[in-house]
Design a protein around this motif. Sequence first.
Motif, PDB file in Angstrom:
ATOM      1  N   GLY A 185      24.077   5.619  21.709  1.00  0.00           N
ATOM      2  CA  GLY A 185      24.450   3.922  21.551  1.00  0.00           C
ATOM      3  C   GLY A 185      26.027   3.413  22.313  1.00  0.00           C
ATOM      4  O   GLY A 185      26.274   2.351  22.396  1.00  0.00           O
ATOM      5  N   ASP A 186      26.875   4.066  22.411  1.00  0.00           N
ATOM      6  CA  ASP A 186      28.481   3.994  22.591  1.00  0.00           C
ATOM      7  C   ASP A 186      27.782   3.285  24.433  1.00  0.00           C
ATOM      8  O   ASP A 186      29.104   2.883  24.393  1.00  0.00           O
ATOM      9  CB  ASP A 186      29.095   5.329  22.828  1.00  0.00           C
ATOM     10  N   VAL A 187      27.250   3.864  25.059  1.00  0.00           N
ATOM     11  CA  VAL A 187      27.092   3.255  26.376  1.00  0.00           C
ATOM     12  C   VAL A 187      26.596   1.560  25.945  1.00  0.00           C
ATOM     13  O   VAL A 187      27.155   0.460  27.323  1.00  0.00           O
ATOM     14  CB  VAL A 187      26.725   4.138  27.628  1.00  0.00           C
ATOM     15  N   ILE A 188      26.196   1.870  25.515  1.00  0.00           N
ATOM     16  CA  ILE A 188      25.556   0.069  24.767  1.00  0.00           C
ATOM     17  C   ILE A 188      26.324  -0.582  24.537  1.00  0.00           C
ATOM     18  O   ILE A 188      26.330  -2.318  24.735  1.00  0.00           O
ATOM     19  CB  ILE A 188      23.724  -0.185  24.029  1.00  0.00           C
ATOM     20  N   VAL A 189      26.912  -0.311  24.288  1.00  0.00           N
ATOM     21  CA  VAL A 189      27.940  -1.102  23.558  1.00  0.00           C
ATOM     22  C   VAL A 189      29.418  -1.327  24.589  1.00  0.00           C
ATOM     23  O   VAL A 189      29.954  -2.198  24.584  1.00  0.00           O
ATOM     24  CB  VAL A 189      29.093   0.113  22.563  1.00  0.00           C
ATOM     25  N   GLU A 190      29.040   0.196  25.394  1.00  0.00           N
ATOM     26  CA  GLU A 190      30.333  -0.188  27.060  1.00  0.00           C
ATOM     27  C   GLU A 190      29.657  -1.285  27.498  1.00  0.00           C
ATOM     28  O   GLU A 190      30.520  -2.210  27.955  1.00  0.00           O
ATOM     29  CB  GLU A 190      30.326   0.707  27.276  1.00  0.00           C
ATOM     30  N   ALA A 191      28.129  -0.632  27.761  1.00  0.00           N
ATOM     31  CA  ALA A 191      27.690  -2.391  28.573  1.00  0.00           C
ATOM     32  C   ALA A 191      27.704  -3.788  28.119  1.00  0.00           C
ATOM     33  O   ALA A 191      28.248  -4.479  28.632  1.00  0.00           O
ATOM     34  CB  ALA A 191      25.852  -1.621  28.970  1.00  0.00           C
ATOM     35  N   ASP A 192      27.596  -3.922  26.626  1.00  0.00           N
ATOM     36  CA  ASP A 192      27.980  -5.018  26.179  1.00  0.00           C
ATOM     37  C   ASP A 192      28.885  -6.181  26.421  1.00  0.00           C
ATOM     38  O   ASP A 192      29.100  -7.058  26.442  1.00  0.00           O
ATOM     39  CB  ASP A 192      27.441  -5.005  25.076  1.00  0.00           C
ATOM     40  N   TRP A 193      30.466  -4.918  26.425  1.00  0.00           N
ATOM     41  CA  TRP A 193      31.892  -5.238  26.754  1.00  0.00           C
ATOM     42  C   TRP A 193      31.641  -5.332  28.003  1.00  0.00           C
ATOM     43  O   TRP A 193      32.517  -6.819  27.953  1.00  0.00           O
ATOM     44  CB  TRP A 193      32.726  -4.445  25.890  1.00  0.00           C
ATOM     45  N   MET A 194      31.362  -5.311  28.424  1.00  0.00           N
ATOM     46  CA  MET A 194      31.639  -5.074  29.749  1.00  0.00           C
ATOM     47  C   MET A 194      30.586  -6.342  30.155  1.00  0.00           C
ATOM     48  O   MET A 194      31.919  -7.168  31.097  1.00  0.00           O
ATOM     49  CB  MET A 194      30.703  -4.443  31.285  1.00  0.00           C
ATOM     50  N   ILE A 195      29.388  -6.793  29.897  1.00  0.00           N
ATOM     51  CA  ILE A 195      28.934  -8.045  30.124  1.00  0.00           C
ATOM     52  C   ILE A 195      29.728  -9.481  29.477  1.00  0.00           C
ATOM     53  O   ILE A 195      30.069  -9.876  30.465  1.00  0.00           O
ATOM     54  CB  ILE A 195      28.076  -8.280  29.676  1.00  0.00           C
ATOM     55  N   GLY A 196      30.348  -8.888  28.387  1.00  0.00           N
ATOM     56  CA  GLY A 196      31.522 -10.289  27.572  1.00  0.00           C
ATOM     57  C   GLY A 196      32.185 -10.267  28.211  1.00  0.00           C
ATOM     58  O   GLY A 196      33.178 -11.433  28.685  1.00  0.00           O
ATOM     59  N   GLU A 197      33.270  -8.922  28.907  1.00  0.00           N
ATOM     60  CA  GLU A 197      34.353  -9.513  30.096  1.00  0.00           C
ATOM     61  C   GLU A 197      33.537 -10.559  31.842  1.00  0.00           C
ATOM     62  O   GLU A 197      35.188 -11.156  31.805  1.00  0.00           O
ATOM     63  CB  GLU A 197      34.807  -8.599  30.504  1.00  0.00           C
ATOM     64  N   PHE A 198      32.934 -10.390  31.945  1.00  0.00           N
ATOM     65  CA  PHE A 198      32.480 -10.867  32.760  1.00  0.00           C
ATOM     66  C   PHE A 198      32.242 -12.008  32.607  1.00  0.00           C
ATOM     67  O   PHE A 198      32.119 -12.806  33.619  1.00  0.00           O
ATOM     68  CB  PHE A 198      30.759 -10.014  33.217  1.00  0.00           C
TER      69      PHE A 198
END
Length: 503
Positions: free
Chosen positions: A294-307
């Motif tokens: 779950g944590d890495v999905i949230v992490e990936a989501d954050w990365m996409i937001g920054e992108f």
Amino acid sequence: MKNTLLPSVLVSLLLLVGCANQTSTPISNSPNIVIIYMDDLGYGELGAYGATELKTPNMDRLANGGLRFTQGHASSATCTPSRFALLTGMYPWKNKRAKVLPGSASLIIDTTMVTIPKVLKSKGYTTGIVGKWHLGLGSGPINWNEPISPGPNELGFDSSYILAATQDRVPTVYIEDGLVVGLDPLDPIEVNYKENFDGEPTALSNPELLKLNWYDGHNNSIVNGIPRIGFMKGGEKAKWVDEDMADHFLFKAQEFVKLNKEKPFFLYYALQQPHVPRTPHPRFVGSTTMGARGDVIVEADWMIGEFLKTLEDEGLMENTLIIFTSDNGPVVNDGYADLSEELLGDHKPAGVLRGGKYSMFEAGTRVPFVTYWKGVISPGVSEALISQIDLLNSLASLVGSEQTPTDSKNLMDTFLGKSDLERESIVLEASTKTILKKGDWVLIPPYKGPAFYKMVRIESANSDAYQLYNIKEDVGQKNDLSKQMPEKLQEMIEEYQSAVATK
Ligand code: NG6
Ligand code: CA
């Protein structure tokens, strides 16, 4: 000239043409194109696709602000074949080498083949890949201490910053334009997938060195306390830090955008999450109650937001087509004891679908699939049957390039939400087996093998008999209609046989 600025005469002309056809604002035929490609993200993991236990605001922003496909397919239920099909538009089961590859494999795409980056490059695009590759490198045994070729740069990418195979396979280093990043020539890298190097610790010989335990496979070389597939020696300074990987790729993706914003660009941003080993940066640890997965999905989501913020800051949002999808369906335990299974709670990675990664059931290949283009694609939902294999000829059509005679269909209008045109049928692959999906029907031919993959806890769909499902009425594939509907079954068998015969 900045690619967002068209000369005003041209703009007025285009507007006139647009009005005459009573269509909406005319679109640029050379927008920037970004494919955001997830690794093992399932159909049910986004809020926009029904997840209730996970928060994915940035992926949802794309899905709710763009066109959300409910029948968008990866070409295969595993990584390498899907990535092969995405880039080449060719069914992966036509290439015997398109199987999950070791880190030492040679390149499986012939450099003479048409690829998405080649098509776009020929129309003036600057092309780049950041992230997971997993399509092999070189043309024989690889010397990791010298320039490695052919690879992405020989397939149309102007620049590449990749991990060679998977995060769980050696070598655990980044490769930029064919060169291992940060390699100390005095500490050369050696890789072997058959046997260990003398005296090097493995998960079996030195379990005390592990910070993450293996569950199945994954008991060879230890890097950063994580056991991997394959043996590796040397390259100490070049080894990646797993917890930094997401930030690292984000930085590289942002850098690519900033460097190339003046001309149309194509970026293939292939994130590594939520594939194993799941190694969230400490600031994301505990961001869900689901543990590392779950944590890495949230992490990936954050990365996409920054992108997305970078695209915004650079004023590129209105001139960028973003395609968001995943290479195959979800798996919870994929060979590490990371507690993802124990902590999953009520989350359903596959949503309403049956199966998962490796499986011939729907969740193997039906994945989140979104097209987003601010101001051009109207928010909505499409039920059209589409596949990642169609992106090659669809994008070719968008940029005015010729069609390649391959398995890829030009569905660009569907991707833009201007049409409901869909694939009539598709042959999907899972662990080297093929099935047919046509309209509302799915045919799964008989295959030998366990009906249930015990280690990953996923139903394979292997059976002695044909299975037939109506996925419109029975999306969860609970009712096998093969006995009840012999005529339909026969029709689908014939369709399947002719579809797989056309090589
Ligand atoms: C399997 C690995 C799995 C994963 C997969 C490839 C074991 C037991 N399992 O062989 O962890 O790496 O290969 O995943 O080793 S994919 O998404 O790249 O196709
Ligand atoms: Ca994958």
